[in-house]
Design an enzyme around this catalytic site. Structure first.
Site, mmCIF file in Angstrom:
data_model
loop_
_atom_site.group_PDB
_atom_site.id
_atom_site.type_symbol
_atom_site.label_atom_id
_atom_site.label_comp_id
_atom_site.label_asym_id
_atom_site.label_seq_id
_atom_site.Cartn_x
_atom_site.Cartn_y
_atom_site.Cartn_z
ATOM 1 N N LYS A 59 0.820 -1.211 0.000
ATOM 2 C CA LYS A 59 0.000 0.000 0.000
ATOM 3 C C LYS A 59 0.856 1.265 0.000
ATOM 4 O O LYS A 59 0.414 2.311 -0.461
ATOM 5 C CB LYS A 59 -0.981 -0.030 1.161
HETATM 6 C C1 LIG Z 1 -4.434 -4.570 1.086
HETATM 7 C C2 LIG Z 1 -3.655 -5.832 0.983
HETATM 8 C C3 LIG Z 1 -4.018 -6.852 0.074
HETATM 9 C C4 LIG Z 1 -5.273 -6.780 -0.783
HETATM 10 O O1 LIG Z 1 -5.184 -5.809 -1.791
HETATM 11 P P1 LIG Z 1 -6.517 -5.281 -2.520
HETATM 12 O O2 LIG Z 1 -6.065 -4.121 -3.317
HETATM 13 O O3 LIG Z 1 -7.467 -4.893 -1.428
HETATM 14 O O4 LIG Z 1 -7.035 -6.398 -3.353
HETATM 15 C C5 LIG Z 1 -3.203 -7.967 -0.025
HETATM 16 N N1 LIG Z 1 -2.101 -8.098 0.752
HETATM 17 C C6 LIG Z 1 -1.733 -7.142 1.631
HETATM 18 C C7 LIG Z 1 -0.521 -7.374 2.464
HETATM 19 C C8 LIG Z 1 -2.483 -5.974 1.773
HETATM 20 O O5 LIG Z 1 -2.112 -5.035 2.665
#
Ligand SMILES: *Cc1c(COP(=O)(O)O)cnc(C)c1O
Length: 495
Positions: free
Chosen positions: A133
């Site tokens: 993120k």
């Molecule tokens: C947010 C997240 C996901 C999922 O991603 P999306 O964009 O919601 O599909 C997968 N793995 C981790 C470690 C995350 O923080």
């Protein structure tokens, strides 16, 4: 470049209208006023010559080239400065010792099969909070600061988190002029590492609020405050959730990067497997593919919360009640519905805003819809899914443990639980001659409890994270009381 809502009645007309929003207009917002999500009126295309030229670029320059196609209303010199400031080795500095950190999202080969298949891992978790993120949120922080300074405006970001999103937002917004972050989390429910990451921030513009309750209580507080439009306007409340268009676009960049690193010529294809929850990450892959990036398959990997896997197997989209949502060892994928999924459904139904609106209204009234084409279903567009390259698979806690052990034994690297879901599913979709890139969405240190269970030893922490649990913490504890929350925000925004 103009944007349209996935629920706009006449998308074509809206696209042509000079009043349709542009990138800067939707940057600070969330949903469109009609409840839809924003998408470009049409996808910008990349040429073979561009792809050739982009093979030489740094990550920051590649990000600039892609973003300028979507953010045509930001002066190019400004955009170049923003991407140069965001994608530096200083920010993404937690790469493994034997990875080339200067590449920002380094790619490595895990295994090459005798049949010419290849399994690769692209590290997206080298940013300050050790999860992918950061890739988008760091850019968002700089974009927000830039946009607010131009308007001489302020923004108070208000959200709830069970872990990754909240910390990524705080690390992206800390110290930024004109921005405050009020982040709710369930008191004593996050891991010690995640809690320490967030609560150890001492920046005066970061407000950590631990709510007596579970995540849903915190989320309900955010909804209640956001539904008070007068309060929201007066206190300049905004969000940074996964439907934010700028976040999606920032994620498009690393699909290009992964492709360009895995190939030597543009007639080669690659596939991606994406550990998925809210469909934000893989949606960016879909957009890269629509722009002309030679992606063969986009494989959505889910955990026990298999809303997406169910759709890609059957054509039935069935959201879960929160009581039906499992708490798993890949918690960032524990979702009951996929908030970005509407962007893909809009595409699937031929960019028909009326159909999209009807389908998502049915999600609210009937808990889902069915595009399988079977008698009584809501449509037969499921048959088109393969044309968009989508496939899927799911994984369980036992699979995660096995995969973490396997990958540690065979390749000497420790992957986190979400990435393990990805590797497990990727192995079911390998094809000769098409490299399969698994997106590594977090570093193992973040989910150490499961690493310990799988390997009997702790995950290695990147330098600087060794003792974060011992740092002084700054947070307040509050009851799930909406009026008290509003009073707290009002007191701290001074508005
Ligand atoms: C947010 C997240 C996901 C999922 O991603 P999306 O964009 O919601 O599909 C997968 N793995 C981790 C470690 C995350 O923080």
């Amino acid at each position: 470049m103009h944007y349209v809502s996935t629920r706009a009645a006449t998308a074509a007309a809206a696209a042509a209208s000079p009043d349709s929003p542009r990138f800067s207009d939707i940057l600070l917002g969330g949903l469109a006023t009609d409840g839809g999500l924003f998408l470009p009126a049409e996808y910008p295309q990349v040429t073979g010559a561009e792809l050739d030229a982009w093979r030489q670029l740094s990550y920051a320059d590649l990000a600039f080239e892609i973003l300028r196609k979507f953010a045509t209303d930001i002066p190019e010199a400004d955009l170049r400065a923003l991407t140069a400031r965001t994608y530096t080795q200083d920010v993404y500095r937690n790469a493994r010792a034997d990875d080339d950190a200067a590449r920002i999202t380094p790619l490595r080969v895990l295994e090459e099969g005798a049949d010419g298949s290849k399994l690769m891992l692209q590290a997206l978790s080298n940013g300050p909070t050790l999860a992918f993120k950061d890739m988008a949120m760091q850019l968002l922080g700089n974009l927000f600061e830039y946009a607010l300074a131009r308007q001489n405006a302020e923004l108070n970001i208000f959200g709830a988190t069970s872990g990754d999103t909240g910390s990524a937002a705080e690390y992206a917004m800390r110290g930024k002029r004109g921005i405050r972050v009020f982040m709710l989390s369930p008191h004593r429910k996050m891991s010690a590492f995640q809690t320490a990451q967030m609560f150890s921030l001492q920046d005066p513009n970061i407000f950590n609020i631990a709510i007596e309750g579970v995540f849903d209580d915190a989320q309900d507080m955010v909804k209640a405050v956001s539904n008070d439009l007068a309060f929201k306007t007066r206190h300049k409340i905004g969000t940074v959730n996964s439907i934010n268009w700028a976040r999606v676009v920032a994620q498009v960049v690393y699909y290009f990067r992964g492709y360009l690193e895995a190939t030597t010529a543009n007639d080669q294809k690659v596939s991606f497997t994406v550990p998925s929850g809210n469909f934000g990450n893989i949606c960016a892959g879909h957009i890269a593919r629509m722009m002309g990036l030679p992606i063969d398959k986009l494989v959505a990997a889910t955990n026990e919360n298999d809303v997406l896997d169910e759709f890609f197997r059957t054509g039935v989209y069935r959201v879960r009640k929160s009581s039906e949502t499992y708490h798993t060892s890949s918690p960032s994928m524990d979702i009951s519905k996929a908030s970005n999924f509407e962007r893909f459904v809009y595409e699937l139904v031929g960019r028909d805003g009326d159909r999209t609106r009807a389908l998502f209204r049915k999600v609210e009234t009937h808990g889902g819809f069915d595009l399988s084409g079977k008698p009584g279903s809501d449509g037969d567009e499921f048959k088109l899914v393969a044309k968009y390259g989508f496939a899927s698979g799911k994984s369980t806690h036992a699979d995660r443990l096995d995969t973490i052990r396997d990958v540690a034994d065979d390749y000497g690297i420790v992957i986190d639980t979400h990435t393990a879901d990805g590797v497990k599913v990727a192995r079911e979709h390998l094809q000769p001659g098409v490299p399969m890139i698994v997106l590594e969405t977090a570093l193992a240190a973040k989910f150490n409890e499961t690493i310990l269970e799988a390997l009997g030893e702790d995950a290695e922490r990147p330098p600087g994270f060794e003792h974060i649990e011992d740092l002084p913490q700054k947070f307040v504890v509050m009851q799930a009381d909406v009026e008290a929350m509003k009073a707290y925000i009002a007191a701290n925004t001074g508005l």
